[in-house]
Motif scaffolding. Structure first.
Motif, PDB file in Angstrom:
ATOM      1  N   GLY A 129       0.798  -1.210   0.000  1.00 17.88           N
ATOM      2  CA  GLY A 129       0.000   0.000   0.000  1.00 17.88           C
ATOM      3  C   GLY A 129       0.833   1.263   0.000  1.00 17.88           C
ATOM      4  O   GLY A 129       0.335   2.341   0.334  1.00 17.88           O
ATOM      5  N   ARG A 130       2.097   1.147  -0.426  1.00 20.48           N
ATOM      6  CA  ARG A 130       2.986   2.310  -0.474  1.00 20.48           C
ATOM      7  C   ARG A 130       3.310   2.672  -1.922  1.00 20.48           C
ATOM      8  O   ARG A 130       3.330   1.815  -2.802  1.00 20.48           O
ATOM      9  CB  ARG A 130       4.278   2.051   0.307  1.00 20.48           C
ATOM     10  N   ILE A 131       3.572   3.950  -2.133  1.00 22.58           N
ATOM     11  CA  ILE A 131       3.749   4.468  -3.492  1.00 22.58           C
ATOM     12  C   ILE A 131       5.068   3.974  -4.084  1.00 22.58           C
ATOM     13  O   ILE A 131       6.132   4.121  -3.473  1.00 22.58           O
ATOM     14  CB  ILE A 131       3.718   6.006  -3.486  1.00 22.58           C
ATOM     15  N   LEU A 132       4.964   3.380  -5.270  1.00 21.24           N
ATOM     16  CA  LEU A 132       6.160   2.993  -6.025  1.00 21.24           C
ATOM     17  C   LEU A 132       6.582   4.102  -6.980  1.00 21.24           C
ATOM     18  O   LEU A 132       7.778   4.380  -7.132  1.00 21.24           O
ATOM     19  CB  LEU A 132       5.891   1.720  -6.837  1.00 21.24           C
ATOM     20  N   MET A 133       5.604   4.740  -7.617  1.00 18.88           N
ATOM     21  CA  MET A 133       5.927   5.722  -8.639  1.00 18.88           C
ATOM     22  C   MET A 133       4.709   6.590  -8.930  1.00 18.88           C
ATOM     23  O   MET A 133       3.569   6.151  -8.826  1.00 18.88           O
ATOM     24  CB  MET A 133       6.364   5.013  -9.924  1.00 18.88           C
ATOM     25  N   ARG A 176      -8.998   4.139   0.889  1.00 23.00           N
ATOM     26  CA  ARG A 176      -9.853   2.980   1.142  1.00 23.00           C
ATOM     27  C   ARG A 176     -10.047   2.157  -0.129  1.00 23.00           C
ATOM     28  O   ARG A 176      -9.995   0.921  -0.103  1.00 23.00           O
ATOM     29  CB  ARG A 176     -11.195   3.469   1.693  1.00 23.00           C
ATOM     30  N   THR A 177     -10.224   2.832  -1.268  1.00 23.61           N
ATOM     31  CA  THR A 177     -10.424   2.121  -2.538  1.00 23.61           C
ATOM     32  C   THR A 177      -9.160   1.372  -2.955  1.00 23.61           C
ATOM     33  O   THR A 177      -9.231   0.220  -3.409  1.00 23.61           O
ATOM     34  CB  THR A 177     -10.827   3.115  -3.637  1.00 23.61           C
ATOM     35  N   LEU A 178      -8.006   2.007  -2.809  1.00 24.56           N
ATOM     36  CA  LEU A 178      -6.743   1.345  -3.165  1.00 24.56           C
ATOM     37  C   LEU A 178      -6.535   0.083  -2.339  1.00 24.56           C
ATOM     38  O   LEU A 178      -6.145  -0.967  -2.864  1.00 24.56           O
ATOM     39  CB  LEU A 178      -5.577   2.309  -2.964  1.00 24.56           C
ATOM     40  N   ARG A 179      -6.803   0.164  -1.057  1.00 24.90           N
ATOM     41  CA  ARG A 179      -6.610  -1.012  -0.184  1.00 24.90           C
ATOM     42  C   ARG A 179      -7.642  -2.096  -0.498  1.00 24.90           C
ATOM     43  O   ARG A 179      -7.333  -3.292  -0.406  1.00 24.90           O
ATOM     44  CB  ARG A 179      -6.682  -0.593   1.279  1.00 24.90           C
ATOM     45  N   GLN A 180      -8.857  -1.693  -0.874  1.00 24.25           N
ATOM     46  CA  GLN A 180      -9.873  -2.676  -1.232  1.00 24.25           C
ATOM     47  C   GLN A 180      -9.471  -3.438  -2.494  1.00 24.25           C
ATOM     48  O   GLN A 180      -9.624  -4.662  -2.572  1.00 24.25           O
ATOM     49  CB  GLN A 180     -11.213  -1.967  -1.448  1.00 24.25           C
ATOM     50  N   VAL A 181      -8.933  -2.715  -3.488  1.00 27.69           N
ATOM     51  CA  VAL A 181      -8.484  -3.378  -4.719  1.00 27.69           C
ATOM     52  C   VAL A 181      -7.270  -4.255  -4.444  1.00 27.69           C
ATOM     53  O   VAL A 181      -7.136  -5.346  -5.009  1.00 27.69           O
ATOM     54  CB  VAL A 181      -8.180  -2.321  -5.805  1.00 27.69           C
TER      55      VAL A 181
END
Length: 467
Positions: free
Chosen positions: A134-138, A169-174
């Motif tokens: 859940g952390r930004i790569l790029m 919340r949406t990013l973690r759900q996906v």
């Protein structure tokens, strides 16, 4: 038949042992030395020879070791010549081949990475890539500019950077479910931007998946800036609502009076008054439709201006002659500033006359009896001509100055209806001026009057322009 390295090594040890025994025997039997002394002397004689032969035989091993170290450190451009056909020779060939394949693979990955970076830089939409934690790569440059992100965002959570709980919340759900989704976000900013965000799950490659990472995935979020679309949608809704309202009022009046006439009022004295009301509202409907058609024409891609060199003095003079009757009716005096005959503009005469007529008509409608208007024109930077119309009418409130050029916007709705305005005149003026490559604005003090300004390109500017 070439010997293998192990055979060479065995022969080397046999040769050393035989040479040692030969020297030892010579010392014992020929020189009559003791066994211990002969053995010691033989060892000292054989040792340098053994060192030289061993050094010669281990050179290929050292070369292969150096090659492996270079490959491990990333230097893949230097190989080792495989001079022998034994185990070491085949090992050297294998390492050289591996080094070459690694170099080709790294170059291929670098090309793909450069292509991907170029592709992401060229994409107008913002792109956010999040890893399985859940952390930004790029993020790409477009997203940095759209959201004004700080320089270093990698390995931080989207919530830290973008400050939107719904997106997080949406990013973690996906990440958890692996199901793609789309959401609409309005992010807090001075511009109030709205984005449509497509969130897509990235499944790891099964071949390259570690056991502890099995089932984990990343996420790509693509941000489409739909702020302008939302604004256009709101304009469309407002436009439909305004048109419906503007058409409904006269239609309701016409229908009501027509029904009254049909119910028997045709023979009464009020019949002629009813017909006049119907005629007046029919004229109003016709004017609204005409103005809408003019706006539609100006905004269409096929709209073309018939550009020509026009004298500002002649243009203003012709328009004043056209509106002489309403000016005399309200006894409004008009002062025209000094207008040199050499002051020329590039424009379409018909539409520029429409601009001046609409502005002057507004000044007459909202001006006082026996009022005064001042028309002037000045050259600006030898590139454009600024024309202004000043009146001493009722003026415009400060909060309405930026909206007077909107369709159907009226400062005083009741008075505008009484005066027969459609609410489209200044909107038409703005579009015509912009089609000429000019600007338009208004300055006003409530109760003291208004001054409308607009600019037009001078004759020496390329007149070719289409809306």
């Amino acid at each position: 038949m070439k010997l293998r390295f192990r055979g060479k090594l065995g022969l080397f040890f046999i040769f050393l042992i035989l040479f040692f025994l030969l020297v030892q025997s010579y010392l014992i039997y020929s020189l009559k030395k003791s066994f211990l002394l002969s053995s010691l002397l033989s060892f000292l004689i054989v040792l340098p020879l053994a060192y030289l032969i061993l050094k010669f035989m281990t050179q290929p091993i050292q070369a292969v070791t150096d090659l492996a170290n270079r490959v491990a450190s990333g230097r893949l451009d230097q190989g080792v010549p495989a001079e022998s056909d034994d185990e070491l020779g085949r090992l050297s060939k294998a390492i050289n081949e591996m080094s070459l394949q690694l170099q080709n693979k790294i170059e291929e990955i670098s090309r793909e990475k450069d292509y991907l970076q170029t592709l992401l830089r060229g994409i107008m939409e913002g792109v956010l890539v999040v890893d399985a934690r859940g952390r930004i790569l790029m993020v790409n440059n477009a997203l940095r500019q759209l959201l004004s992100l700080p320089p270093h965002v990698e390995d931080r959570t989207p919530l830290e950077i973008i400050r939107n709980a719904e997106l997080e919340r949406t990013l973690r759900q996906v990440l958890q479910d692996g199901e793609n989704t789309t959401l609409e976000l309005t992010l807090p900013s001075p511009e109030g931007k709205t984005f449509e965000v497509n969130v897509v799950s990235i499944s790891p490659s099964p071949a390259g998946m570690l056991k502890e990472d099995e089932g984990r995935r990343g996420v790509i979020a693509v941000f489409h800036d739909i702020t302008r679309l939302k604004e256009l949608e709101k304009i469309r809704r407002d436009f439909v609502a305004n048109v419906s309202h503007e058409l409904r009022t006269p239609l309701t009046t016409i229908k009501g009076y027509a029904e009254t006439l049909l119910e028997g009022a045709l023979k009464e004295e009020v019949a002629s008054q009813f017909v006049q009301v119907i005629k007046r509202h029919s004229d109003r409907l016709e004017k609204i439709v005409e103005d809408l058609l003019i706006l539609s024409k100006i905004e269409s891609k096929e709209f073309q201006l018939k550009m020509e060199s026009l004298s500002v003095s002649d243009l203003i003079g012709d328009v004043l002659d056209f509106i002489k009757e309403p000016l005399n009716k309200k006894k409004i005096s008009v002062s025209v500033g000094e207008l040199p005959l050499t002051l020329l503009v590039n424009g379409d005469r018909q539409y520029l006359e429409q601009v001046l007529i609409n502005i002057l008509d507004n000044a007459i409608k909202y001006g006082h009896e026996r009022g005064r208007m001042i028309i002037s024109a000045t050259e600006r930077d030898q590139r454009e001509v600024e024309i202004s119309v000043k009146d001493d009418g009722i003026g415009i409130p400060k909060e309405d100055l930026l909206r007077v050029f909107e369709r159907f916007y009226r400062v005083d709705k009741g008075r505008s209806h009484d005066l027969g305005g459609t609410g489209l005149g200044l909107s038409i003026v703005k579009h015509i001026v912009q089609a000429h490559g000019g600007r338009i604005w208004v300055e006003s003090q409530l109760g003291e009057g208004s001054t409308f300004y607009f600019t037009l390109p001078q004759k020496n500017i390329d007149p070719t322009h289409s809306a």
